[in-house]
Design an enzyme around this catalytic site. Structure first.
Site, PDB file in Angstrom:
ATOM      1  N   TYR A  46       0.865  -1.196   0.000  1.00 28.21           N
ATOM      2  CA  TYR A  46       0.000   0.000   0.000  1.00 28.21           C
ATOM      3  C   TYR A  46       0.893   1.235   0.000  1.00 28.21           C
ATOM      4  O   TYR A  46       1.858   1.305   0.761  1.00 28.21           O
ATOM      5  CB  TYR A  46      -0.885   0.031   1.251  1.00 28.21           C
ATOM      6  CG  TYR A  46      -2.349   0.024   0.871  1.00 28.21           C
ATOM      7  CD1 TYR A  46      -2.877   1.061   0.102  1.00 28.21           C
ATOM      8  CD2 TYR A  46      -3.193  -1.008   1.245  1.00 28.21           C
ATOM      9  CE1 TYR A  46      -4.208   1.046  -0.277  1.00 28.21           C
ATOM     10  CE2 TYR A  46      -4.519  -1.022   0.870  1.00 28.21           C
ATOM     11  CZ  TYR A  46      -5.025   0.011   0.102  1.00 28.21           C
ATOM     12  OH  TYR A  46      -6.334  -0.003  -0.283  1.00 28.21           O
ATOM     13  N   GLU A  48      -0.390   4.863  -0.485  1.00 27.34           N
ATOM     14  CA  GLU A  48      -1.149   6.113  -0.665  1.00 27.34           C
ATOM     15  C   GLU A  48      -0.230   7.312  -0.465  1.00 27.34           C
ATOM     16  O   GLU A  48       0.537   7.345   0.502  1.00 27.34           O
ATOM     17  CB  GLU A  48      -2.293   6.179   0.345  1.00 27.34           C
ATOM     18  CG  GLU A  48      -3.567   5.610  -0.229  1.00 27.34           C
ATOM     19  CD  GLU A  48      -4.676   5.486   0.797  1.00 27.34           C
ATOM     20  OE1 GLU A  48      -4.738   6.302   1.726  1.00 27.34           O
ATOM     21  OE2 GLU A  48      -5.484   4.554   0.659  1.00 27.34           O
ATOM     22  N   ASP A 196      -5.640  13.691 -25.518  1.00 22.51           N
ATOM     23  CA  ASP A 196      -5.746  12.278 -25.132  1.00 22.51           C
ATOM     24  C   ASP A 196      -5.004  11.494 -26.213  1.00 22.51           C
ATOM     25  O   ASP A 196      -5.520  11.274 -27.308  1.00 22.51           O
ATOM     26  CB  ASP A 196      -7.228  11.882 -25.070  1.00 22.51           C
ATOM     27  CG  ASP A 196      -7.425  10.421 -24.665  1.00 22.51           C
ATOM     28  OD1 ASP A 196      -6.452   9.650 -24.745  1.00 22.51           O
ATOM     29  OD2 ASP A 196      -8.552  10.067 -24.289  1.00 22.51           O
ATOM     30  N   THR A 222      -3.061   6.245 -22.022  1.00 24.43           N
ATOM     31  CA  THR A 222      -3.026   4.904 -21.448  1.00 24.43           C
ATOM     32  C   THR A 222      -1.681   4.320 -21.868  1.00 24.43           C
ATOM     33  O   THR A 222      -1.018   4.834 -22.771  1.00 24.43           O
ATOM     34  CB  THR A 222      -4.176   4.019 -21.972  1.00 24.43           C
ATOM     35  OG1 THR A 222      -4.165   4.058 -23.399  1.00 24.43           O
ATOM     36  CG2 THR A 222      -5.502   4.492 -21.456  1.00 24.43           C
ATOM     37  N   LYS A 225      -1.768   0.526 -25.189  1.00 25.87           N
ATOM     38  CA  LYS A 225      -2.146   0.424 -26.614  1.00 25.87           C
ATOM     39  C   LYS A 225      -0.858   0.410 -27.449  1.00 25.87           C
ATOM     40  O   LYS A 225      -0.079  -0.534 -27.331  1.00 25.87           O
ATOM     41  CB  LYS A 225      -3.091   1.566 -26.968  1.00 25.87           C
ATOM     42  CG  LYS A 225      -4.395   1.517 -26.143  1.00 25.87           C
ATOM     43  CD  LYS A 225      -5.376   2.575 -26.567  1.00 25.87           C
ATOM     44  CE  LYS A 225      -6.703   2.454 -25.858  1.00 25.87           C
ATOM     45  NZ  LYS A 225      -6.755   3.144 -24.566  1.00 25.87           N
ATOM     46  N   ARG A 231      -1.996  -2.388 -18.598  1.00 23.97           N
ATOM     47  CA  ARG A 231      -3.278  -1.669 -18.590  1.00 23.97           C
ATOM     48  C   ARG A 231      -3.210  -0.579 -17.526  1.00 23.97           C
ATOM     49  O   ARG A 231      -3.352  -0.854 -16.333  1.00 23.97           O
ATOM     50  CB  ARG A 231      -4.347  -2.697 -18.214  1.00 23.97           C
ATOM     51  CG  ARG A 231      -5.673  -2.572 -18.832  1.00 23.97           C
ATOM     52  CD  ARG A 231      -6.331  -3.915 -18.947  1.00 23.97           C
ATOM     53  NE  ARG A 231      -6.060  -4.394 -20.283  1.00 23.97           N
ATOM     54  CZ  ARG A 231      -6.617  -3.879 -21.381  1.00 23.97           C
ATOM     55  NH1 ARG A 231      -7.498  -2.891 -21.287  1.00 23.97           N
ATOM     56  NH2 ARG A 231      -6.318  -4.357 -22.561  1.00 23.97           N
TER      57      ARG A 231
HETATM   58  N1  DSN Z   1     -11.843   1.160 -25.343  1.00 25.07           N
HETATM   59  C1  DSN Z   1     -10.699   1.871 -25.860  1.00 25.07           C
HETATM   60  C2  DSN Z   1     -10.523   1.633 -27.319  1.00 25.07           C
HETATM   61  O1  DSN Z   1     -10.715   0.508 -27.729  1.00 25.07           O
HETATM   62  O2  DSN Z   1     -10.163   2.537 -28.051  1.00 25.07           O
HETATM   63  C3  DSN Z   1     -10.735   3.291 -25.475  1.00 25.07           C
HETATM   64  O3  DSN Z   1     -11.081   3.408 -24.130  1.00 25.07           O
END
Ligand code: DSN
Length: 391
Positions: A46, A48, A196, A222, A225, A231
């Site tokens: 933990y 925080e 984004d 994120t 990708k 993730r």
């Molecule tokens: N669900 C994602 C995508 O496939 O682009 C975005 O959050």
């Protein structure tokens, strides 16, 4: 594993992943090092708070992990720590965007972003998302003829609506976004510019897509990708007298989140290091080359590719073509039966409903990780065409 049920399901999923062609534009295949960090004992801790300022004891080691992730994230995108602040704790993209708006936009203020059906995201102000409920959404669409962003139309709308923040970014837009133009639009209406870059962050890191950092006030990505990490998500804000860094950190904790997932932060740090290597630049360029070839070949075979092609990893394909083809859901199901995984997707100005839209979205990140090249894309296009036409 002692838990045989879960062990069996993990093996089943590994087998499934190996046996299919993965064209989901937002997925990738991480390295064993990323997996090792994710499955490490860092998950037991933990933490925080922030490095050097934790609520719990015993954080000497995870402080080093988090500081390393911060340093690597800044270095990867060539950012000076005096000019940019990064928070590496957000748990995923949607809560990260929510945290950013919470930090920088008064509740009831206006968020302007690309409409979901034009290729935006739920958290860019979709009315069904909390980002479209707690804040007033202003949504823009693509130009109906060219199927690309119409910067003049966005400027006109922005000047009329005066949003607090403009979100540039997408989940289903294949072209380069002109961040300089978005900056000019934001300046013309006194808005902040948030980018984004979740979909194309790996391409930015690999110098295969323009960087938003020279123009943005804040950037979210994120890490799972094109960046090929776990993730997770990270948030960058400009460091200046506006004190966005302090506002953001306070919003993350105590504002919204509890203990950060230090095992995931470590896995993200591994991915940042991997993405800083010369091989990753080659990878990112190959991702775009593969997508361009796949789009071109599908187009040659008679399919309508939205905007006529792609500048990224992503292709939006109109499979319905006003009744001359098949709806996106059927296209996706047919391809899946033949071992090619895609997702159904709306196309700009879609006459069909979101759960039965006109198109599919394709992406080349995962298959490029597997070493696929342009010649494979040519064969893949022929295979997809046959499946979709039932030949
Ligand atoms: N669900 C994602 C995508 O496939 O682009 C975005 O959050």
């Amino acid at each position: 594993m002692k838990d045989k049920q879960i062990e069996k399901l993990i093996k089943e999923e590994e087998k499934r992943q190996k046996s299919v062609v993965n064209l989901i534009a937002s997925e990738n295949i991480v390295s064993d090092d990323v997996l090792k960090a994710l499955g490490s004992k860092l998950t037991n801790k933990y933490a925080e708070g922030y490095p050097g300022r934790r609520y719990y004891g015993g954080n000497q080691v995870v402080d080093k992990v988090e500081n390393l992730a911060i340093a690597r994230a800044l270095k990867l995108f060539k950012l000076k720590p005096t000019e940019w602040h990064v928070n590496v704790q957000p748990l995923s993209g949607s809560p990260a965007n929510f945290a950013l708006y919470t930090a920088l936009v008064p509740v009831g203020g206006k968020i302007m972003g690309m409409k979901l059906s034009s290729g935006g995201h739920l958290t860019h102000g979709y009315p069904g998302s909390m980002t479209g409920k707690l804040w007033k959404p202003v949504q823009f669409e693509l130009d109906k003829n060219t199927e690309v962003i119409d910067y003049d139309a966005i400027k006109k709308l922005a000047v009329e609506e005066k949003p607090n923040i403009i979100v540039a970014g997408f989940t289903a837009y294949p072209r380069v976004v002109d961040f300089k133009k978005f900056r000019e639009i934001a300046d013309a209406c006194g808005a902040l510019l948030h980018v984004d870059m979740s979909h194309f962050a790996g391409l930015v890191a690999g110098l295969a897509y323009p960087s938003p950092f020279p123009y943005a006030d804040s950037v979210m990505t994120t890490t799972h990708k094109s960046l090929r990490g776990p993730r997770h998500a990270i948030l960058f804000v400009k460091k200046d007298e506006r004190e966005f860094d302090k506002k953001l950190d306070k919003t993350i904790i105590p504002g919204l989140f509890g203990g950060p997932h230090e095992n995931t932060i470590a896995a993200a740090a591994v991915a940042f290091l991997e993405a800083s290597k010369p091989e990753f630049k080659k990878y990112a360029k190959q991702v775009v080359k593969n997508a361009r070839v796949l789009a071109k070949e599908l187009q040659k075979l008679g399919w309508h590719i939205i905007s006529g092609g792609t500048d990224s990893h992503l292709i939006l394909m109109d499979t319905w073509m006003d009744g001359k083809g098949v709806p996106g859901k059927i296209a996706s199901d047919k391809l899946e039966k033949a071992g090619i995984i895609v997702n159904m997707n709306t196309i700009p100005g879609d006459p069909r409903p979101p759960m039965d839209p006109s198109g599919i979205r394709l992406g080349t990140c995962a298959e490029t990780t597997r070493g696929k090249k342009e010649s494979d894309m040519v064969k893949l296009a022929v295979r997809m065409d046959k499946i979709l036409r039932g030949k």
